[in-house]
Design an enzyme around this catalytic site. Structure first.
Site, PDB file in Angstrom:
ATOM      1  CG  HIS A   6      41.567  22.074 -19.487  1.00 23.47           C
ATOM      2  ND1 HIS A   6      42.064  20.813 -19.237  1.00 23.47           N
ATOM      3  CD2 HIS A   6      40.219  21.966 -19.350  1.00 23.47           C
ATOM      4  CE1 HIS A   6      41.055  19.987 -18.982  1.00 23.47           C
ATOM      5  NE2 HIS A   6      39.932  20.662 -19.022  1.00 23.47           N
TER       6      HIS A   6
ATOM      7  CG  HIS B 215      32.586  17.351 -16.534  1.00 19.94           C
ATOM      8  ND1 HIS B 215      32.947  16.180 -17.153  1.00 19.94           N
ATOM      9  CD2 HIS B 215      33.637  18.190 -16.691  1.00 19.94           C
ATOM     10  CE1 HIS B 215      34.164  16.307 -17.674  1.00 19.94           C
ATOM     11  NE2 HIS B 215      34.607  17.520 -17.397  1.00 19.94           N
TER      12      HIS B 215
HETATM   13  C1  DHB Z   1      36.338  22.770 -21.417  1.00 12.75           C
HETATM   14  C2  DHB Z   1      37.222  21.701 -21.102  1.00 12.75           C
HETATM   15  C3  DHB Z   1      36.750  20.620 -20.353  1.00 12.75           C
HETATM   16  O1  DHB Z   1      37.552  19.565 -19.988  1.00 12.75           O
HETATM   17  C4  DHB Z   1      35.419  20.558 -19.932  1.00 12.75           C
HETATM   18  O2  DHB Z   1      35.012  19.479 -19.248  1.00 12.75           O
HETATM   19  C5  DHB Z   1      34.562  21.602 -20.222  1.00 12.75           C
HETATM   20  C6  DHB Z   1      35.019  22.721 -20.958  1.00 12.75           C
HETATM   21  C7  DHB Z   1      36.809  23.931 -22.238  1.00 12.75           C
HETATM   22  O3  DHB Z   1      38.019  24.085 -22.507  1.00 12.75           O
HETATM   23  O4  DHB Z   1      35.932  24.712 -22.668  1.00 12.75           O
HETATM   24 FE    FE Z   2      36.497  18.267 -18.508  1.00 14.53          FE
END
Ligand code: DHB
Ligand code: FE
Length: 289
Positions: free
Chosen positions: A193, A59
């Protein structure tokens, strides 16, 4: 001879690391999530992997938007974590297995996957959080690790079909490793998400449950989705399911479900856990296949 004993896929939301650091496992918000993990931990205590290959997405801690390999593999004896800005405690280093990493890397390149091979690699929450959930205890490092990073961040992303094939090629590489080691494959992220934009908070339970089902017996079904389809159906960060698909590809034997858990929401994410056992194919069948 190396054996692939199974695969586990897990969400990697950073807030989980803060909940662990604060001991919130029994807090009403967190309990249904953490309660999903003891069956996975019990299974791991039984099957005792020596090495874990982790498909995850970086990330921004190790790669950034200016240089983003589609697929990268760690080939180091140790992997460090660092502060990513989520307020998480920095994890202690993880032991690697450079010999098996190089074996997999060479086999993948021979198999036409032109990997970026990293003799130094910082690992972020997408690597550390699932391992902390599977082996709780701040400095618990009972397994050697091999990180494989898949670009799920900056388009163009590799397709689901390509990620399944990458997993299959990793499976073949491990099958041909001479040393007597038990290997677990992990895939992290997802499920649905979206962290920003107009659809922030978007979750698609129906799609997630279909994916959990398909990953068990019909993973090729998921290769019918383009990455644009996945963004639409699972959210911009829901494409992290590509790591789960790669994990599933590496299970080259007979696959059966040990355990799963699905809980909405953890932060912005539909959290999920899937534990699959892999009954390795007999060597003569493998050669024939
Ligand atoms: C969230 C989800 C993720 O996959 C990530 O890398 C960072 C944050 C979240 O839902 O807060
Ligand atoms: Fe993530």
């Amino acid at each position: 001879m190396a054996r692939i004993i199974g695969g586990i896929a897990s969400t990697h939301v950073p807030a989980i690391g803060n909940a662990i650091a604060k001991g919130l496992q029994n807090d009403p918000y967190w309990k249904p999530f953490f309660d999903g993990f003891p069956p996975a931990q019990d299974w791991l205590a039984k099957v005792k992997p020596d090495v874990v290959v982790v498909f995850y997405n970086d990330h921004g801690l190790n790669f950034f938007l200016d240089k983003m390999p589609t697929f990268a593999i760690g080939a180091a004896e140790t992997y460090e974590n660092a502060d990513e800005g989520w307020g998480l405690p920095v994890a202690q280093p993880y032991p690697g297995d450079a010999d098996l990493s190089w074996h997999i890397a060479k086999s993948l390149v021979a198999d036409e996957f032109d990997m970026t091979i990293c003799q130094e690699m910082l690992v972020d929450h997408a690597f550390t959080i699932p391992l902390s959930l599977l082996w709780p205890g701040a400095n618990n490092r009972p397994v050697r690790t091999i990180p494989i990073s898949v670009n799920t961040v900056q388009h163009p992303l590799p397709s689901a079909a390509r990620c399944l094939k990458l997993g299959q090629a990793v499976g073949r590489a491990i099958d041909s490793y001479e040393k007597d080691v038990n290997v677990l494959i992990v895939g992290t992220g997802g499920l649905s998400h979206q962290l920003d934009g107009k659809r922030a908070g978007f979750i698609n339970k129906k799609f997630d449950l279909m994916c959990l089902e398909a990953l068990q017996q019909h993973p090729e079904q998921l290769t019918g989705y383009s990455n644009i389809d996945l963004v639409e159906l699972a959210g911009t960060q829901g494409v992290e399911i590509l790591n789960w698909i790669a994990m599933r590809g590496a299970l080259t034997g007979r696959v059966s479900k040990v355990h799963s858990n699905y809980h909405i929401p953890i932060s912005n994410t539909a959290s999920a856990l899937l534990v699959l056992e892999n009954q390795p194919a007999k060597p003569e069948l493998r050669l024939a296949g």
